[in-house]
Design a protein around this motif. Structure first.
Motif, PDB file in Angstrom:
ATOM      1  N   TRP A 147     -23.246  71.206  80.542  1.00  0.00           N
ATOM      2  CA  TRP A 147     -23.185  69.751  80.329  1.00  0.00           C
ATOM      3  C   TRP A 147     -24.537  69.116  80.659  1.00  0.00           C
ATOM      4  O   TRP A 147     -25.041  68.280  79.909  1.00  0.00           O
ATOM      5  N   GLU A 148     -25.125  69.519  81.780  1.00  0.00           N
ATOM      6  CA  GLU A 148     -26.432  68.974  82.168  1.00  0.00           C
ATOM      7  C   GLU A 148     -27.484  69.282  81.108  1.00  0.00           C
ATOM      8  O   GLU A 148     -28.318  68.434  80.780  1.00  0.00           O
ATOM      9  N   MET A 149     -27.451  70.489  80.573  1.00  0.00           N
ATOM     10  CA  MET A 149     -28.432  70.865  79.555  1.00  0.00           C
ATOM     11  C   MET A 149     -28.177  70.111  78.252  1.00  0.00           C
ATOM     12  O   MET A 149     -29.123  69.734  77.543  1.00  0.00           O
ATOM     13  N   ALA A 150     -26.913  69.871  77.930  1.00  0.00           N
ATOM     14  CA  ALA A 150     -26.592  69.101  76.731  1.00  0.00           C
ATOM     15  C   ALA A 150     -27.132  67.677  76.850  1.00  0.00           C
ATOM     16  O   ALA A 150     -27.619  67.101  75.864  1.00  0.00           O
ATOM     17  N   ILE A 167     -24.060  66.136  71.690  1.00  0.00           N
ATOM     18  CA  ILE A 167     -22.843  65.395  72.031  1.00  0.00           C
ATOM     19  C   ILE A 167     -21.598  66.221  71.731  1.00  0.00           C
ATOM     20  O   ILE A 167     -20.646  66.251  72.532  1.00  0.00           O
ATOM     21  N   GLU A 168     -21.589  66.900  70.601  1.00  0.00           N
ATOM     22  CA  GLU A 168     -20.426  67.718  70.257  1.00  0.00           C
ATOM     23  C   GLU A 168     -20.222  68.831  71.277  1.00  0.00           C
ATOM     24  O   GLU A 168     -19.084  69.174  71.624  1.00  0.00           O
ATOM     25  N   SER A 169     -21.315  69.403  71.780  1.00  0.00           N
ATOM     26  CA  SER A 169     -21.189  70.426  72.821  1.00  0.00           C
ATOM     27  C   SER A 169     -20.537  69.840  74.064  1.00  0.00           C
ATOM     28  O   SER A 169     -19.696  70.482  74.708  1.00  0.00           O
ATOM     29  N   GLY A 188     -19.048  57.820  74.449  1.00  0.00           N
ATOM     30  CA  GLY A 188     -19.937  56.681  74.686  1.00  0.00           C
ATOM     31  C   GLY A 188     -21.352  56.972  74.208  1.00  0.00           C
ATOM     32  O   GLY A 188     -22.014  56.097  73.626  1.00  0.00           O
ATOM     33  N   TYR A 189     -21.805  58.212  74.430  1.00  0.00           N
ATOM     34  CA  TYR A 189     -23.122  58.603  73.924  1.00  0.00           C
ATOM     35  C   TYR A 189     -23.155  58.503  72.398  1.00  0.00           C
ATOM     36  O   TYR A 189     -24.155  58.066  71.809  1.00  0.00           O
TER      37      TYR A 189
END
Length: 217
Positions: A147-150, A167-169, A188-189
């Protein structure tokens, strides 16, 4: 209605025409689907090649099909402390990933990103490195780091298409864990992009989120 389809594989025509093709296909993709386990020294060995420049070694690596020799050339290049260390480590990470050494590839992608220069950040390789690392973290179930890398991929991406991949990831990882808060955050993103790109996919996640909230009532 309701009958199992397993009987179909026992039919004569299936055994004669389809089963051989399926077995042939499975045999063909087996090297890509079975994770390899090699000794540490095999992966970290340095090639004994003298008198070659980094450019010449890169060419050798590009044409090498033996994984042991390939890793050894990658290691030799890195041991020479090349001026473009980021790309040297990126190539080693990509080679490790190619041979399904995912944990080692994750570590090497992280090392590559640790030595990125401002000039590197303007290259396509930089964004590819970010997305490759994110994809592996997701694939291996390391969702917190994924998540952090996404999020980092989202910030660094320039196009709507790349931003949506990030975002899809996030949506995939969050929904797999049933984390409605993170799904909302990812949506939201998407809203911030102010686009209709992949709106049907996004709507599926909105529907999922609505259903999850309904079930919690």
């Amino acid at each position: 209605m309701g009958q199992s389809n397993l009987w179909y594989a026992d039919s004569a025509i299936t055994k004669e025409k389809f089963v051989p093709k399926v077995l042939e296909y499975l045999e063909k993709i087996r090297p890509q689907t079975i994770q390899q386990h090699w000794r540490k020294e095999f992966v970290e060995k340095i090639a004994d090649i003298q008198g070659k420049s980094v450019e010449e070694l890169n060419e050798l690596a590009a044409n090498e099909t033996n994984p042991g020799k390939l890793f050894a050339i990658d290691n030799l290049i890195i041991s020479m402390n090349p001026p473009d260390m980021f790309k040297a480590r990126f190539h080693r990470a990509a080679d490790l990933e190619l041979y399904l050494l995912y944990d080692e590839a994750i570590e090497e992608y992280q090392r590559a990103l640790a030595c990125v220069t401002d000039e590197d950040k303007d290259s396509d390789t930089y964004l590819t490195c970010l997305f490759n690392l994110q994809r592996l973290l997701e694939f291996t179930g390391k969702y917190f780091l994924g998540w952090e890398m996404a999020q980092r991929c989202l910030v660094e991406s320039k196009t709507i298409e790349d931003k949506f991949i990030a975002i899809e990831s996030m949506l995939i990882m969050a929904s797999r864990e049933g984390n409605t808060e993170l799904v909302e955050k990812a949506l939201g993103y998407y809203a911030d992009l102010k686009t209709d790109y992949a709106k049907d996919t996004v709507q599926d996640y909105k529907n999922w989120l609505k259903e999850q909230k309904k079930n919690k009532q």
